[in-house]
Scaffold this active site. Structure first.
Site, short mmCIF file in Angstrom:
data_model
loop_
_atom_site.label_atom_id
_atom_site.label_comp_id
_atom_site.label_asym_id
_atom_site.label_seq_id
_atom_site.Cartn_x
_atom_site.Cartn_y
_atom_site.Cartn_z
N ARG A 41 0.84 -1.21 0.00
CA ARG A 41 0.00 0.00 0.00
C ARG A 41 0.87 1.26 0.00
O ARG A 41 0.48 2.28 -0.56
CB ARG A 41 -0.96 0.00 1.19
CG ARG A 41 -0.31 0.05 2.56
CD ARG A 41 -1.36 0.18 3.65
NE ARG A 41 -0.75 0.22 4.98
CZ ARG A 41 -1.44 0.45 6.10
NH1 ARG A 41 -2.74 0.64 6.04
NH2 ARG A 41 -0.83 0.47 7.27
N GLU A 80 -18.50 6.64 0.10
CA GLU A 80 -17.84 5.95 -1.01
C GLU A 80 -18.63 6.06 -2.32
O GLU A 80 -18.04 6.26 -3.38
CB GLU A 80 -17.62 4.48 -0.65
CG GLU A 80 -16.64 4.26 0.49
CD GLU A 80 -17.28 4.40 1.86
OE1 GLU A 80 -16.54 4.40 2.86
OE2 GLU A 80 -18.53 4.53 1.92
N ASP A 126 -8.36 -5.35 10.89
CA ASP A 126 -9.72 -4.85 11.12
C ASP A 126 -10.76 -5.97 11.18
O ASP A 126 -11.96 -5.69 11.25
CB ASP A 126 -10.10 -3.85 10.02
CG ASP A 126 -9.22 -2.62 10.04
OD1 ASP A 126 -8.94 -2.12 11.13
OD2 ASP A 126 -8.81 -2.17 8.96
N ARG A 129 -2.46 -4.62 1.82
CA ARG A 129 -1.95 -3.80 2.92
C ARG A 129 -0.53 -4.20 3.31
O ARG A 129 0.24 -3.39 3.81
CB ARG A 129 -2.87 -3.96 4.13
CG ARG A 129 -2.41 -3.23 5.38
CD ARG A 129 -3.40 -3.42 6.51
NE ARG A 129 -2.94 -2.79 7.74
CZ ARG A 129 -3.66 -2.71 8.85
NH1 ARG A 129 -4.89 -3.22 8.87
NH2 ARG A 129 -3.18 -2.14 9.92
#
Length: 313
Positions: A7, A55, A114, A164
């Site tokens: 990322r 979004e 997350d 990520r």
């Protein structure tokens, strides 16, 4: 293993692209620190737009900007693009075939921090089904950088999946990278391993282990899921007569589906699939989740041995 998360490579490449092309603009849905579009925001603040946690609106704004000659990059987590903004992607980007670039970060299981709700294991199937959408999944730092820089030259809707986490470097900085063209990483004769994204380095590791058992695996990287390199796949499947696909995605609608379509139409061969079964991810550390979901070099080795056995039976 590279110490640079992909990322970050993405964010720096986007900022670099902004310096090369004044028509490039970036949008983010209040996640610039996480998506790393913050690099672009710092270098080109007059061309960066934080639309907030909205979004769908972000994609609509990006569509509008594209009609004014801009090249917009809409950045947020992959699951938010694929699900929350899908109506706008379908109707306002793909239907008019606008030049909008969708940057889906924390792709696959890489958003492990997350939890399972923020991991996206169906984004590629969703985006692949959108008419006119190009779908790209880089595997390391060089391919991520090149994919971003080349995207501005690509006309039309494009979805790029950004992990990520970091990955071992497979390619040199000058290695050729062309949308729609697969790459033969290792040549073999017994089975074709077709890998994508974070499974590419694992496929190479699996091929090395298979060689110890006298199984010569050909490893092909497919960084462009759509349009897929039919010619390269058909040639390899004709040579090896068996295939295994490896992807950080469910087995439905992604790489396994795409390769099976090619094989079924052109070169029927036994095919095995290393992918996420009909389930979500889970909480935990990234490598632990990958193992739990069956996405390791060991799983590729076992599946390759199985299809080679089926071919020889």
């Amino acid at each position: 293993m590279s110490s640079t998360p992909l990322r970050d490579t993405f964010g720096k490449a986007l900022a670099e692209l902004g310096g090369l092309n004044p028509d490039v603009v970036a949008l983010d849905a209040d996640l610039a620190g996480a998506t790393r579009s913050i690099y672009f925001a710092k270098e080109h603040p007059d061309r960066f737009f934080n639309v907030g946690i909205a979004e769908a609106n972000m994609v609509s704004i990006a569509a509008g900007l594209s009609t004014c000659g801009k090249i917009p990059y809409a950045c947020t987590f992959a699951f938010l693009l694929a699900l929350r903004a899908l109506d706008q992607i379908r109707s306002q980007v793909c239907y008019p075939h606008l030049n909008v670039k969708l940057m889906g970060t924390n792709g696959g299981l890489s958003g492990f921090g997350d939890g399972a709700t923020h991991q996206e294991v169906a984004d590629l199937a969703i985006m692949r089904a959108m008419p006119g959408m190009t779908v790209v999944v880089p595997s390391d730092e060089p391919t991520m950088r090149q994919a971003v820089l080349e995207s501005a030259r690509h006309a039309g809707p494009l979805f790029l999946r950004v992990p990520r986490v970091s990955a071992p470097v497979v390619h040199g900085p000058q290695d050729p990278f062309t949308y729609g063209k697969g790459i033969v990483l290792l040549e073999g004769a017994d089975v074709t391993i077709v890998a994508m994204g974070m499974m590419v380095w694992r496929a190479i590791e699996a091929a090395k282990r298979l060689a110890a058992d006298a199984i010569r695996a050909e490893v092909i990287e497919i960084h462009t899921l759509k349009p897929i390199d039919v010619e390269l796949l058909a040639a390899s499947l004709s040579k090896t007569g068996a295939a295994v696909t490896a992807e950080e995605h469910t087995r439905f609608g992604g790489l396994f589906s795409a390769v099976s379509e090619v094989a079924g139409e052109l070169k029927p061969v036994p095919i095995g699939c290393v992918a996420i079964e009909d389930r979500f991810g889970e909480s935990g550390q990234y490598e632990e989740i990958m193992a739990s979901c069956g996405l390791t070099a060991d799983h590729i080795v076992a599946k390759a041995k199985d299809v080679v056995h089926r071919k020889r039976a």
